[in-house]
Design a protein around this motif. Structure first.
Motif, mmCIF file in Angstrom:
data_model
loop_
_atom_site.group_PDB
_atom_site.id
_atom_site.type_symbol
_atom_site.label_atom_id
_atom_site.label_comp_id
_atom_site.label_asym_id
_atom_site.label_seq_id
_atom_site.Cartn_x
_atom_site.Cartn_y
_atom_site.Cartn_z
ATOM 1 N N GLU A 21 -10.729 2.732 -7.239
ATOM 2 C CA GLU A 21 -9.840 3.214 -7.335
ATOM 3 C C GLU A 21 -8.003 2.563 -7.586
ATOM 4 O O GLU A 21 -8.464 1.502 -7.513
ATOM 5 C CB GLU A 21 -9.094 3.548 -5.557
ATOM 6 C CG GLU A 21 -10.798 4.260 -5.198
ATOM 7 C CD GLU A 21 -9.481 4.639 -3.962
ATOM 8 O OE1 GLU A 21 -8.396 5.095 -3.670
ATOM 9 O OE2 GLU A 21 -10.809 5.241 -2.882
ATOM 10 N N LYS A 22 -7.601 3.230 -8.604
ATOM 11 C CA LYS A 22 -6.297 2.980 -9.437
ATOM 12 C C LYS A 22 -5.501 1.998 -8.642
ATOM 13 O O LYS A 22 -4.620 0.995 -8.821
ATOM 14 C CB LYS A 22 -5.903 3.906 -9.852
ATOM 15 C CG LYS A 22 -6.521 4.346 -10.972
ATOM 16 C CD LYS A 22 -5.093 5.632 -12.063
ATOM 17 C CE LYS A 22 -6.461 5.916 -13.084
ATOM 18 N NZ LYS A 22 -5.410 6.989 -14.360
ATOM 19 N N GLU A 23 -5.416 3.068 -7.413
ATOM 20 C CA GLU A 23 -4.024 2.275 -6.562
ATOM 21 C C GLU A 23 -4.728 0.617 -6.137
ATOM 22 O O GLU A 23 -3.952 -0.193 -5.871
ATOM 23 C CB GLU A 23 -4.141 2.861 -5.333
ATOM 24 C CG GLU A 23 -3.314 4.192 -4.967
ATOM 25 C CD GLU A 23 -3.944 5.219 -6.117
ATOM 26 O OE1 GLU A 23 -5.480 5.409 -6.331
ATOM 27 O OE2 GLU A 23 -3.693 6.283 -6.197
ATOM 28 N N LYS A 73 -2.577 -2.758 -7.141
ATOM 29 C CA LYS A 73 -2.192 -3.664 -5.578
ATOM 30 C C LYS A 73 -2.653 -4.919 -5.737
ATOM 31 O O LYS A 73 -2.727 -5.617 -5.899
ATOM 32 C CB LYS A 73 -3.182 -2.991 -4.216
ATOM 33 C CG LYS A 73 -2.460 -4.115 -3.040
ATOM 34 C CD LYS A 73 -3.077 -3.172 -1.507
ATOM 35 C CE LYS A 73 -3.699 -4.021 -0.464
ATOM 36 N NZ LYS A 73 -3.610 -2.884 -0.040
ATOM 37 N N LYS A 118 0.906 3.368 -10.293
ATOM 38 C CA LYS A 118 2.039 3.625 -10.450
ATOM 39 C C LYS A 118 2.537 1.986 -9.109
ATOM 40 O O LYS A 118 2.001 2.819 -7.908
ATOM 41 C CB LYS A 118 2.805 4.027 -10.411
ATOM 42 C CG LYS A 118 2.642 4.788 -11.993
ATOM 43 C CD LYS A 118 3.671 6.034 -11.830
ATOM 44 C CE LYS A 118 3.377 6.919 -13.779
ATOM 45 N NZ LYS A 118 4.217 7.321 -14.014
ATOM 46 N N SER A 144 0.625 -1.143 -0.260
ATOM 47 C CA SER A 144 0.360 0.185 -0.314
ATOM 48 C C SER A 144 1.004 1.339 0.302
ATOM 49 O O SER A 144 0.289 2.322 -0.916
ATOM 50 C CB SER A 144 -0.952 -0.107 0.725
ATOM 51 O OG SER A 144 -1.702 -0.629 0.907
ATOM 52 N N THR A 145 2.144 1.440 0.949
ATOM 53 C CA THR A 145 3.004 2.656 0.794
ATOM 54 C C THR A 145 3.700 2.285 -0.783
ATOM 55 O O THR A 145 4.347 3.781 -1.082
ATOM 56 C CB THR A 145 4.270 2.754 1.792
ATOM 57 O OG1 THR A 145 4.987 0.956 2.114
ATOM 58 C CG2 THR A 145 2.976 2.175 3.279
ATOM 59 N N ARG A 146 3.705 1.419 -1.616
ATOM 60 C CA ARG A 146 4.785 1.923 -3.028
ATOM 61 C C ARG A 146 3.720 2.194 -4.426
ATOM 62 O O ARG A 146 4.053 2.186 -5.182
ATOM 63 C CB ARG A 146 5.316 -0.042 -2.841
ATOM 64 C CG ARG A 146 6.055 -0.305 -1.398
ATOM 65 C CD ARG A 146 6.892 -1.623 -2.338
ATOM 66 N NE ARG A 146 7.172 -1.772 -1.423
ATOM 67 C CZ ARG A 146 9.517 -2.058 -1.430
ATOM 68 N NH1 ARG A 146 10.117 -0.767 -2.440
ATOM 69 N NH2 ARG A 146 9.698 -2.183 -0.270
ATOM 70 N N ILE A 147 2.653 2.138 -3.997
ATOM 71 C CA ILE A 147 1.445 2.377 -4.916
ATOM 72 C C ILE A 147 0.600 3.459 -4.999
ATOM 73 O O ILE A 147 0.812 4.130 -3.790
ATOM 74 C CB ILE A 147 0.295 1.130 -4.878
ATOM 75 C CG1 ILE A 147 0.758 0.418 -5.396
ATOM 76 C CG2 ILE A 147 -1.006 1.645 -6.085
ATOM 77 C CD1 ILE A 147 -0.198 -1.111 -4.928
ATOM 78 N N GLU A 148 0.846 4.414 -5.823
ATOM 79 C CA GLU A 148 0.721 6.127 -6.623
ATOM 80 C C GLU A 148 -0.213 6.068 -7.955
ATOM 81 O O GLU A 148 0.710 6.039 -8.435
ATOM 82 C CB GLU A 148 1.238 6.569 -6.019
ATOM 83 C CG GLU A 148 0.516 8.364 -5.524
ATOM 84 C CD GLU A 148 1.976 9.420 -5.120
ATOM 85 O OE1 GLU A 148 1.974 9.761 -5.562
ATOM 86 O OE2 GLU A 148 2.630 8.941 -3.757
ATOM 87 N N LYS A 149 -1.440 6.885 -8.162
ATOM 88 C CA LYS A 149 -2.138 6.897 -8.905
ATOM 89 C C LYS A 149 -1.460 5.581 -9.945
ATOM 90 O O LYS A 149 -0.990 6.532 -10.852
ATOM 91 C CB LYS A 149 -1.508 8.362 -9.278
ATOM 92 C CG LYS A 149 -1.967 9.477 -8.612
ATOM 93 C CD LYS A 149 -1.518 10.762 -8.624
ATOM 94 C CE LYS A 149 -1.944 11.465 -7.801
ATOM 95 N NZ LYS A 149 -1.173 12.766 -8.066
ATOM 96 N N TYR A 164 6.154 0.615 -6.633
ATOM 97 C CA TYR A 164 7.290 1.801 -6.956
ATOM 98 C C TYR A 164 7.923 0.717 -6.254
ATOM 99 O O TYR A 164 8.044 0.071 -5.211
ATOM 100 C CB TYR A 164 7.756 2.907 -6.184
ATOM 101 C CG TYR A 164 6.882 4.237 -6.564
ATOM 102 C CD1 TYR A 164 7.567 5.116 -8.115
ATOM 103 C CD2 TYR A 164 5.560 4.746 -7.247
ATOM 104 C CE1 TYR A 164 7.100 6.158 -8.662
ATOM 105 C CE2 TYR A 164 5.175 5.326 -7.722
ATOM 106 C CZ TYR A 164 5.416 6.264 -8.463
ATOM 107 O OH TYR A 164 4.575 7.290 -8.741
#
Length: 163
Positions: free
Chosen positions: A137-139, A143, A100, A93-98, A102
């Motif tokens: 949601e995209k995230e 995920k 993508k 959850s901390t690695r995903i944004e919009k 990371y």
């Protein structure tokens, strides 16, 4: 849900004290050998670090089939060590944004053919970019895609790497 891998960006910083060929080798480790060199474009930016030290930022962007093959390789490399899988599952959850995700991998280990997911700075950074066509949601869609890929593995068929 309709989700499609759009691109993969692989980047790393080469400090003046590092062997630049080894840094490039650590980036290339994540790209399958069957990818044609013509499909790999490396861009380099010469700049300065926080203390004025010269650094080179290398970046590779892959799209289409090369991106899909590289995604499969990255997932396969991650799944070779259960610790990588557990780490990614725990902090996904901390690695995903919009749309993508990371990922950071130990640059020194990648140079010698080992894959270790880390949180540090001396890393090979990989960004997996997805196009998400869904009501979620995209995230959440990204995920779900990554977790499904990680769960699609039988650890008993390989020997676990010890890093």
């Amino acid at each position: 849900m309709n989700i499609k891998l759009n691109n993969i960006t692989i980047s790393s910083i080469a400090h003046i004290t590092e062997d630049e060929d080894k840094v490039l080798s650590s980036m290339a480790y994540f790209i399958p050998p069957e990818i044609d060199d013509d499909d790999i474009n490396i861009s380099t930016i010469d700049t300065e670090g926080c203390f004025g030290n010269p650094i080179r930022i290398h970046e590779i962007v892959l799209t289409k089939k090369p991106a899909k093959k590289t995604f499969k390789r990255i997932m396969d490399l991650l799944k070779r060590d259960e610790r990588n899988v557990n780490k990614l599952k725990n902090d996904i959850s901390t690695r995903i944004e919009k749309g993508k995700i990371y990922l950071r991998f130990d640059k020194q280990l990648a140079c010698v053919g080992k894959c270790k997911l880390v949180d540090g700075d001396d890393v090979v950074r990989i960004v997996l970019g997805f196009n998400v066509y869904a009501t979620k949601e995209k995230e959440e869609a990204v995920k779900e895609t990554i977790l499904n890929e990680l769960d699609n593995w039988d650890f008993s068929v390989i020997e676990k790497n010890k890093i």
